[in-house]
Design an enzyme around this catalytic site. Structure first.
Site, PDB file in Angstrom:
ATOM      1  N   GLY A  11      22.996 -29.760  33.864  1.00  0.00           N
ATOM      2  CA  GLY A  11      22.828 -31.042  33.187  1.00  0.00           C
ATOM      3  C   GLY A  11      21.468 -31.124  32.544  1.00  0.00           C
ATOM      4  O   GLY A  11      20.789 -30.118  32.350  1.00  0.00           O
ATOM      5  N   CYS A  12      21.044 -32.326  32.234  1.00  0.00           N
ATOM      6  CA  CYS A  12      19.760 -32.550  31.581  1.00  0.00           C
ATOM      7  C   CYS A  12      18.642 -31.808  32.313  1.00  0.00           C
ATOM      8  O   CYS A  12      18.483 -31.937  33.521  1.00  0.00           O
ATOM      9  CB  CYS A  12      19.472 -34.058  31.547  1.00  0.00           C
ATOM     10  N   PHE A  13      17.869 -31.047  31.571  1.00  0.00           N
ATOM     11  CA  PHE A  13      16.876 -30.192  32.227  1.00  0.00           C
ATOM     12  C   PHE A  13      15.676 -30.939  32.781  1.00  0.00           C
ATOM     13  O   PHE A  13      14.961 -30.431  33.624  1.00  0.00           O
ATOM     14  CB  PHE A  13      16.433 -29.039  31.333  1.00  0.00           C
ATOM     15  N   TRP A  14      15.437 -32.174  32.342  1.00  0.00           N
ATOM     16  CA  TRP A  14      14.257 -32.912  32.809  1.00  0.00           C
ATOM     17  C   TRP A  14      14.280 -33.122  34.319  1.00  0.00           C
ATOM     18  O   TRP A  14      13.301 -32.863  35.004  1.00  0.00           O
ATOM     19  CB  TRP A  14      14.170 -34.275  32.141  1.00  0.00           C
ATOM     20  N   HIS A 154      19.465 -36.556  38.194  1.00  0.00           N
ATOM     21  CA  HIS A 154      19.349 -35.614  39.312  1.00  0.00           C
ATOM     22  C   HIS A 154      18.636 -36.264  40.486  1.00  0.00           C
ATOM     23  O   HIS A 154      17.618 -36.924  40.297  1.00  0.00           O
ATOM     24  CB  HIS A 154      18.594 -34.363  38.865  1.00  0.00           C
TER      25      HIS A 154
END
Length: 169
Positions: A11-14, A154
């Site tokens: 998912g979103c890497f942040w 996350h």
């Protein structure tokens, strides 16, 4: 210090970067685009690449298995091309192995997650050889350190933890 490399997409890497960078034994992370078809991928043009994270770690302090178990705890590996509100191929779950030992460990960990019955469904995480990793633009690196209340999907799920294995296994 000997280091190893891991490349994961969840998912979103942040959010992944923010959580994984804090693990003891992780000496470096960077976010980028991997597992796809566009050379020199960028945020605006990354084709079929996933948002991923490259991790440099000290295997004497944290094992690859430990990284994978944490990876499976902080994202939902049972949703196809989706994490939270993020949808599309960019947000798929994938493990990009750098050698045959990592491939085997990924397959074994997935089997253990599936056998545990703890997660909400069967794992759909792709297991593929690592390819090019295109580093994301500077504004994406260390995003949640710079913008602590920024977007993330996350978080550690305390109920999604595999039982500890016997050291002899």
């Amino acid at each position: 210090m000997t280091t190893e490399r891991a490349v994961l997409a969840g998912g979103c890497f942040w959010g992944m970067q923010d959580l994984i960078r804090k693990l003891p034994g992780v000496s470096g992370t960077r976010v980028g685009y991997t597992g796809g078809d566009v050379p020199n991928a960028t945020y605006r043009n990354h084709g079929t690449h996933a948002e991923g994270i490259e991790i440099v770690f000290d295997p004497s302090r944290i094992t690859y298995r430990d990284l994978l178990e944490f990876f499976f705890q902080i994202h939902d590996p049972t949703t196809v091309n989706r994490q939270g509100n993020d949808r599309g191929m960019s947000y798929r779950s994938a493990i990009y192995y750098v050698n045959s030992a990592q491939k085997q460990m990924a397959e074994d960990t997935i089997a253990d997650v599936n056998a545990s019955g703890i997660w909400p469904g069967k794992v759909v995480t792709e297991v593929e050889p690592v390819g090019d990793f295109w580093e994301a633009e500077p504004e994406h690196q260390d995003y949640l350190e710079r913008i602590p209340n920024g977007y993330t999907c996350h978080f550690p799920r305390p109920d999604w933890v595999l039982p500890k294995r016997d050291a002899a296994e």
